[in-house]
Design an enzyme around this catalytic site. Structure first.
Site, PDB file in Angstrom:
ATOM      1  N   GLU A   1      -0.074 -18.526  27.819  1.00 12.22           N
ATOM      2  CA  GLU A   1      -0.474 -17.458  28.746  1.00 12.22           C
ATOM      3  C   GLU A   1       0.695 -16.758  29.432  1.00 12.22           C
ATOM      4  OE1 GLU A   1      -3.229 -16.364  28.428  1.00 12.22           O
ATOM      5  OE2 GLU A   1      -4.427 -18.003  27.638  1.00 12.22           O
TER       6      GLU A   1
ATOM      7  N   HIS B   1      -2.158  -8.200  25.295  1.00 12.04           N
ATOM      8  CA  HIS B   1      -2.101  -9.613  25.678  1.00 12.04           C
ATOM      9  C   HIS B   1      -2.719 -10.491  24.589  1.00 12.04           C
ATOM     10  CE1 HIS B   1      -2.324 -12.913  28.790  1.00 12.04           C
ATOM     11  NE2 HIS B   1      -3.257 -13.336  27.945  1.00 12.04           N
ATOM     12  N   GLU B   2      -3.921 -10.128  24.166  1.00 12.03           N
ATOM     13  CA  GLU B   2      -4.617 -10.949  23.167  1.00 12.03           C
ATOM     14  C   GLU B   2      -3.913 -10.912  21.810  1.00 12.03           C
ATOM     15  OE1 GLU B   2      -6.791 -12.903  24.383  1.00 12.03           O
ATOM     16  OE2 GLU B   2      -6.754 -11.827  26.281  1.00 12.03           O
TER      17      GLU B   2
ATOM     18  N   GLU C   1     -12.653 -21.782  23.722  1.00 13.96           N
ATOM     19  CA  GLU C   1     -11.601 -22.191  24.643  1.00 13.96           C
ATOM     20  C   GLU C   1     -12.232 -22.546  25.994  1.00 13.96           C
ATOM     21  OE1 GLU C   1      -7.152 -20.637  25.702  1.00 13.96           O
ATOM     22  OE2 GLU C   1      -8.792 -19.345  26.323  1.00 13.96           O
TER      23      GLU C   1
ATOM     24  N   ALA D   1     -11.091 -11.634  27.948  1.00 17.44           N
ATOM     25  CA  ALA D   1     -10.981 -11.576  26.493  1.00 17.44           C
ATOM     26  C   ALA D   1     -10.547 -12.947  25.984  1.00 17.44           C
ATOM     27  CB  ALA D   1      -9.980 -10.505  26.066  1.00 17.44           C
ATOM     28  N   MET D   2     -10.663 -13.150  24.670  1.00 16.23           N
ATOM     29  CA  MET D   2     -10.278 -14.427  24.057  1.00 16.23           C
ATOM     30  C   MET D   2      -9.616 -14.164  22.716  1.00 16.23           C
ATOM     31  SD  MET D   2      -9.960 -17.596  23.983  1.00 16.23           S
ATOM     32  CE  MET D   2      -9.320 -18.542  22.598  1.00 16.23           C
ATOM     33  N   GLU D   3      -8.471 -14.826  22.477  1.00 14.05           N
ATOM     34  CA  GLU D   3      -7.576 -14.503  21.364  1.00 14.05           C
ATOM     35  C   GLU D   3      -7.933 -15.163  20.051  1.00 14.05           C
ATOM     36  OE1 GLU D   3      -5.526 -18.009  23.638  1.00 14.05           O
ATOM     37  OE2 GLU D   3      -6.710 -16.245  24.134  1.00 14.05           O
TER      38      GLU D   3
END
Length: 858
Positions: free
Chosen positions: A329, A306-307, A137, A271-273
């Protein structure tokens, strides 16, 4: 003028990728082959185009499929275009619309800038080791393989990795097959769901894990380096409970068989989902149950939630293009609090939502040229500027919280369920979501949300009401922290009033309107009750305001309303509606308050006042005022945690000690220095007060304390402890110590992911601010090289803009950044920085003398 790039999805629509990559972690290179199946659209041409960046395409093959047979298309030339991030396959024959399979062989670089495929470094048993990981991303998949690197270009992925022996290998989906030859292992993963390229992820290295299962049978694993595996228990517990919560709340099962989470030693974002393989910075995932502070545990819970909400919002249903990034987001920002409140109701997390998210949004959103939540994107370089945490996350989440409260929980939840049912595995725009919510709420959501979504800013609502009367007059206009600037668009918002007493209507739609109180209760009359709307009430009648203050003294209003009143004044004094001296008077009315969230809002107000008197004799008077308010509470709370302490008690202890030490209370400082002298390791200090001990040691200690802090920082492998120690170290006052810390920023002593923290902390420190700014200007070429592809690139302009408040500082800022406004990734932050500094200068000139006079009068 910025060029607008062509959306490649309009020319080729992939359906399936078969991807094989062989990384060489020693030489930091990789080779690969990708076979892309999809449909060519549009007019006939002699070209097929894909995204790539810094790849060498060594071979290409094109096959056209029709009903009768497959036909090979001759590729006569392969051109890569750096300025467009493209590879163009020029063909001998004309390429008509239809189904094609394209195979490309390629080579690339394992980069050092934490995008694309990159290495993470750590030590285990004294041996240097690497994890090879990915971060795709927003548009970095093109750095790993040729593709259509746009969110609308959803396809399935069959991934095969060829990696060294004896490594743990993970990706989005479970392993389908793994074979071993003499020197490597070949791992093939199950086919992914239909998804965007930016969600593809993989990693390999020396990793351990713990696992658990959700009540719905999903296997959850948390991976980390071998020494940190035990620190994943908290995040696993949150993940299991959050997955179950979201499955029930959204009415749609988690779409994959497994969920992996990976704590990476080097990671640019929080972090990254990635679907099925969520990656984290170590501080956002790892916690020691005994020594990690409650603030860190709560932050980890919020980040994990959140993720995981993204597994639905963003992964299952994805925005068509980056101008609808908020669909990812903003919803994740709201839903993280929804989940954590369900998991840990004792934390009362909505108080923190209103203070941290709402306040952050309103401060940023009060600058005249701030971006709206939904912002048009013409070029990929603009995407990084969209990830403004105060707007697309905090404001977006707060506005959606307002929407949820306006239409009711039931309509909101059933609307989301309808949205997922209709659009699973596809792409959407805002109208799709508004349609679903309109159906379930029977309200025109598109009309209601249009102003909030597409325009910057928010209203201040002047309240004219006299106690014991029924008529309430309300007037709205856009609020700006610089009243000398004028907003271009003065259309009214549709403002849910969220009053504590019943009004004749619950919505203000015009610039001015009159309302009638429908009850005659003695309840204090406040608007934006509990922060369930998004605006700034200004109580213009003195009797009305006094009735609110009386309710505060008698504890007759909610905690959130208490903190909101202070937060409103924090903003009102910035915008010239009230004075900073009035803000200080208001804070003194909270002398008996013992809620941490309320005091966090008060602490921000005290910090605002301190900016006006830094280094002035009046600062001694401010410190005396602060000591009178907080030292008795700090002494009562003490320095040591007990099993009976609630989350609020733990947070309040740290806050009161922090305020007391910053206000130079001699007894607090002496005890902090004593505790630091006794401690040999960070975990020998209590979690709630440890960071204050580090601050005291750096700010009020001597060279011995400084060297001991450095040694502690260098010796610990705990990322959370390193962060706390860095925050303490950057509070120093001595020039030689400041210069030494700045000299570390470009070395391996500080991980590149942590450099922004160190620099911002040094910039915030009044004693090191000038040196930190000079470091930035002296090292800009290096910063540009290291950070130009990073989301945090613009933060170098943003944070200076949020801290400077003198005319000479504005002149320096403009002089340095003027020739950088042409850089797409910086332009917005530079403009907003200039505007914010200008507003702070005006604020300083309005309030400096009156604050000094008020403090002297004490």
């Amino acid at each position: 003028m910025m060029k607008k790039v062509t959306r490649l999805y309009q020319q080729f629509q992939p359906t399936k990728y078969s991807l094989q990559i062989m990384p060489d972690s020693d030489k930091l290179k990789f080779t690969g082959t990708v076979t892309i199946s999809g449909k060519k659209t549009g007019r006939p041409s002699n070209r097929i185009t894909f995204h790539q960046k810094d790849l060498k395409i060594t071979n290409a093959r094109v096959i056209k499929h029709d009903k009768k047979n497959d036909e090979s298309v001759t590729v006569v030339r392969i051109n890569t275009h750096k300025s467009y991030d493209e590879v163009r396959l020029h063909t001998q024959e004309k390429v008509f619309a239809g189904d094609y399979t394209i195979s490309l062989d390629f080579e690339g670089i394992i980069t050092s800038n934490m995008n694309g495929i990159y290495p993470c470094f750590f030590k285990h048993n004294g041996i240097n080791k690497k994890i090879i990981a990915t971060q795709f991303e927003s548009h970095h998949a093109r750095e790993a393989f040729p593709c259509i690197d746009e969110p609308e270009a959803k396809a399935t992925f069959d991934l095969t990795l060829i990696t060294p022996l004896n490594n743990t290998v993970i990706a989005n989906t479970p392993i389908k097959k793994q074979t071993i030859n003499d020197s490597s292992q070949i791992t093939t993963f199950e086919t992914t769901p239909r998804m965007s390229t930016y969600l593809l992820a993989f990693a390999y290295g020396d990793l351990g894990y713990i696992e658990a299962k959700t009540k719905h049978g999903v296997q959850v694993r948390a991976y980390a380096t071998p020494d940190n595996v035990d620190l994943t228990k908290h995040s696993v517990n949150v993940a299991v409970r959050a997955l179950d919560f979201f499955t029930d709340y959204f009415g749609v099962p988690y779409p994959l068989k497994k969920l992996d989470m990976l704590a990476l030693p080097d990671f640019s974002s929080g972090a990254m989902e990635n679907w099925g393989l969520v990656t984290y910075r170590e501080t956002a995932m790892l916690a020691d149950e005994k020594s990690t502070s409650i603030e860190s545990k709560q932050m980890i819970a919020l980040v994990v939630a959140h993720e995981l909400s993204h597994q639905w919002f963003g992964n299952l249903v994805t925005m068509k293009w980056w101008d609808d990034l908020w669909l990812n987001e903003s919803f994740a920002n709201l839903m993280e609090y929804q989940a954590v409140d369900a998991i840990y109701p004792e934390w009362k997390i909505w108080e923190q939502f209103v203070f941290s998210e709402g306040a952050s949004a309103k401060r940023r959103d009060s600058i005249v040229d701030v971006q709206p939540i939904r912002t048009q994107v013409k070029h990929p370089d603009e995407i990084s500027t969209l990830f403004d945490p105060s707007i697309v996350y905090a404001k977006g989440g707060t506005v959606l919280y307002m929407l949820k409260n306006y239409i009711g929980e039931k309509a909101f939840r059933t609307g989301l369920q309808l949205y997922f049912e209709r659009h699973a595995y596809s792409n959407t725009v805002a109208a799709d979501l508004w349609q679903a919510l309109s159906e379930t709420s029977e309200k025109n959501i598109s009309d209601f949300m249009s102003g909030w979504l597409n325009r910057p800013g928010y209203p201040i609502v002047q309240v004219k009401w006299k106690p014991n009367t029924q008529c309430v007059e309300l007037t709205q206009k856009r609020f700006l922290t610089n009243p000398d600037q004028a907003a271009q668009n003065n259309e009214p918002w549709q403002v849910p009033l969220a009053a504590t007493r019943q009004l004749s209507s619950d919505l203000l739609s015009d610039k001015t309107d009159s309302f009638t109180l429908q009850d005659k209760t003695e309840t204090a009359f406040l608007l934006n009750h509990d922060g369930t709307s998004y605006y700034l009430p200004l109580y213009s009648n003195t009797e009305h305001l006094n009735s609110i203050l009386d309710a505060i003294k008698h504890n007759n209003i909610s905690i959130i309303d208490k903190l909101l009143l202070i937060d409103n004044y924090n903003l009102l004094q910035r915008g010239g509606e009230v004075s900073t001296a009035e803000l200080l008077k208001l804070i003194t009315a909270y002398a008996e308050e013992d809620n941490e969230s309320v005091w966090s809002s008060a602490a921000y107000g005290l910090a605002e006042a301190r900016r006006l008197v830094e280094g002035d004799v009046s600062e001694d008077n401010l410190n005396k005022l602060i000591r009178g308010l907080v030292v008795p509470k700090a002494i009562k709370l003490g320095w040591h945690d007990t099993p009976e302490d609630t989350a609020h008690t733990l947070r309040l202890r740290g806050l009161m000690l922090s305020l007391a030490s910053a206000a130079k209370d001699e007894k607090i400082i002496a005890e902090g220095l004593r505790l630091f002298k006794l401690a040999n390791k960070p975990n020998e200090l209590d979690p709630s007060s440890r960071s204050i001990v580090f601050f005291i040691a750096a700010r009020y200690g001597d060279e011995y304390e400084f060297q001991k802090l450095l040694q502690m920082h260098n010796m610990t492998n705990n990322a959370d402890e390193k962060d706390e120690l860095a925050s303490g170290l950057t509070s120093v006052t001595q020039k030689n110590q400041i210069d030494y810390l700045l000299s570390l920023l470009k070395t391996d002593e500080i991980r590149r992911q942590d450099l922004m923290h160190w620099w911002v902390w040094l910039l915030r420190n009044r004693y090191s601010r000038v040196a930190a700014w000079e470091w930035l200007t002296d090292n800009w070429s290096w910063i540009e090289h290291e950070f130009e592809s990073d989301k945090s690139y613009g933060f170098f302009a943003r944070y200076a803009g949020s801290l400077f408040s003198h005319r000479d500082e504005l002149n320096k800022y403009k002089l340095f950044y003027e020739d950088k406004k042409s850089i797409v990734a910086l332009a917005r932050d530079i403009t907003l920085g200039e505007q914010e500094i200008a507003s702070r200068i005006a604020w300083r000139e309005r309030n400096e003398d009156s604050v000094r006079d008020w403090l002297k009068s004490l």
